[in-house]
Write an enzyme that holds these catalytic residues in place. Structure first.
Site, mmCIF file in Angstrom:
data_model
loop_
_atom_site.group_PDB
_atom_site.id
_atom_site.type_symbol
_atom_site.label_atom_id
_atom_site.label_comp_id
_atom_site.label_asym_id
_atom_site.label_seq_id
_atom_site.Cartn_x
_atom_site.Cartn_y
_atom_site.Cartn_z
ATOM 1 N N HIS A 120 0.811 -1.202 0.000
ATOM 2 C CA HIS A 120 0.000 0.000 0.000
ATOM 3 C C HIS A 120 0.853 1.264 0.000
ATOM 4 O O HIS A 120 0.349 2.332 -0.322
ATOM 5 C CB HIS A 120 -0.935 0.003 1.200
ATOM 6 C CG HIS A 120 -1.853 -1.180 1.247
ATOM 7 N ND1 HIS A 120 -2.867 -1.354 0.332
ATOM 8 C CD2 HIS A 120 -1.890 -2.255 2.063
ATOM 9 C CE1 HIS A 120 -3.507 -2.480 0.605
ATOM 10 N NE2 HIS A 120 -2.936 -3.052 1.634
ATOM 11 N N GLY B 158 -1.221 1.719 5.195
ATOM 12 C CA GLY B 158 -1.551 0.403 5.736
ATOM 13 C C GLY B 158 -0.449 -0.033 6.672
ATOM 14 O O GLY B 158 0.020 0.738 7.504
ATOM 15 N N ASP C 101 -4.551 -10.656 -2.335
ATOM 16 C CA ASP C 101 -4.798 -10.143 -0.986
ATOM 17 C C ASP C 101 -6.223 -9.605 -0.950
ATOM 18 O O ASP C 101 -6.741 -9.150 -1.973
ATOM 19 C CB ASP C 101 -3.791 -9.002 -0.744
ATOM 20 C CG ASP C 101 -3.721 -8.516 0.682
ATOM 21 O OD1 ASP C 101 -4.711 -7.931 1.146
ATOM 22 O OD2 ASP C 101 -2.670 -8.695 1.294
ATOM 23 N N HIS D 48 -7.178 -6.900 0.264
ATOM 24 C CA HIS D 48 -7.128 -5.452 0.068
ATOM 25 C C HIS D 48 -6.606 -5.124 -1.328
ATOM 26 O O HIS D 48 -5.713 -5.795 -1.832
ATOM 27 C CB HIS D 48 -6.220 -4.804 1.123
ATOM 28 C CG HIS D 48 -6.679 -5.051 2.518
ATOM 29 N ND1 HIS D 48 -6.159 -6.070 3.289
ATOM 30 C CD2 HIS D 48 -7.619 -4.439 3.269
ATOM 31 C CE1 HIS D 48 -6.760 -6.060 4.471
ATOM 32 N NE2 HIS D 48 -7.652 -5.088 4.476
ATOM 33 N N ASP E 54 -4.860 -12.836 3.924
ATOM 34 C CA ASP E 54 -6.051 -12.275 4.559
ATOM 35 C C ASP E 54 -7.318 -12.532 3.742
ATOM 36 O O ASP E 54 -8.412 -12.177 4.159
ATOM 37 C CB ASP E 54 -5.889 -10.790 4.877
ATOM 38 C CG ASP E 54 -5.419 -9.962 3.711
ATOM 39 O OD1 ASP E 54 -5.328 -10.481 2.581
ATOM 40 O OD2 ASP E 54 -5.129 -8.768 3.929
ATOM 41 N N TYR F 269 -3.777 -11.891 9.021
ATOM 42 C CA TYR F 269 -3.850 -11.400 10.387
ATOM 43 C C TYR F 269 -4.302 -12.460 11.379
ATOM 44 O O TYR F 269 -4.592 -12.142 12.524
ATOM 45 C CB TYR F 269 -4.725 -10.138 10.410
ATOM 46 C CG TYR F 269 -4.179 -9.160 9.398
ATOM 47 C CD1 TYR F 269 -3.042 -8.417 9.685
ATOM 48 C CD2 TYR F 269 -4.736 -9.062 8.124
ATOM 49 C CE1 TYR F 269 -2.486 -7.573 8.731
ATOM 50 C CE2 TYR F 269 -4.188 -8.223 7.169
ATOM 51 C CZ TYR F 269 -3.058 -7.486 7.488
ATOM 52 O OH TYR F 269 -2.494 -6.671 6.531
#
Length: 181
Positions: free
Chosen positions: A1, A9, A36, A38, A125, A164
């Protein structure tokens, strides 16, 4: 990011951009794929105006989800127009649904763009039960993306990313390493 001028991020610098810049010394075209949860905003922004890197991101979008970018209308600019592909997905997407989108999109990208190298960011994630995620991918479903991209027999750089729930991350990347070997 991370962007050229600021962290974002959990990213202080954008090592992916640095790796792609290195690959561009040896390969005329590189495709970057981000699985990912995101959006790969920092990489997309870095190459938004060039046709030497095609970015493809499969991610959650909307509902104030970080980073708030990755709309299907973000397609690139100038020489990079139509070299950014964003595939926003809904909560709960499972292996079957994910691959019914991932494989045809990537088949078309590979046929159209004809890259000389692949960079695949495998953020864990997007796995089920991730503390910050909301997708429902299994380790095998996630690794199927690795297996599929490996089948193109091009130089392939595999990178980690978000994740995470630490046990999920360890299992995912261990399994994906076995797929690569």
């Amino acid at each position: 990011h991370a962007r050229k001028d600021e962290p974002s991020g959990f990213c202080y610098i954008n090592d992916i951009v640095l790796a792609i810049l290195e690959l561009l010394k040896y390969h005329a075209r590189v495709v970057y794929i981000d699985i990912d949860i995101h959006h790969g905003d920092g990489v997309q922004e870095a190459f938004y105006s060039t046709d030497r890197v095609m970015t493809v991101s499969f991610h959650k979008y909307g509902e104030n989800f970080f980073p708030g970018t990755g709309d299907v209308n973000e397609v690139g600019h100038k020489r990079g127009k139509y070299y950014s592909v964003n595939v926003p997905l809904h909560n709960g997407v499972d292996d079957r649904s994910y691959h019914s989108i991932f494989k045809p999109v990537m088949e078309s990208v590979m046929a159209f763009y004809k890259p000389q190298a692949i960079v695949l960011q495998c953020g864990a994630d997007s796995l089920r039960l991730d503390r910050l995620g909301c997708f429902n991918l299994s380790n095998k479903g996630h690794a199927e993306c690795v297996r599929y991209m490996k089948s193109f027999n091009l130089p392939l750089l595999i990178l980690g990313g978000g994740g995470y729930t630490i046990r999920n991350v360890a299992r995912c990347w261990t399994y994906e390493t076995s797929v690569l070997l």
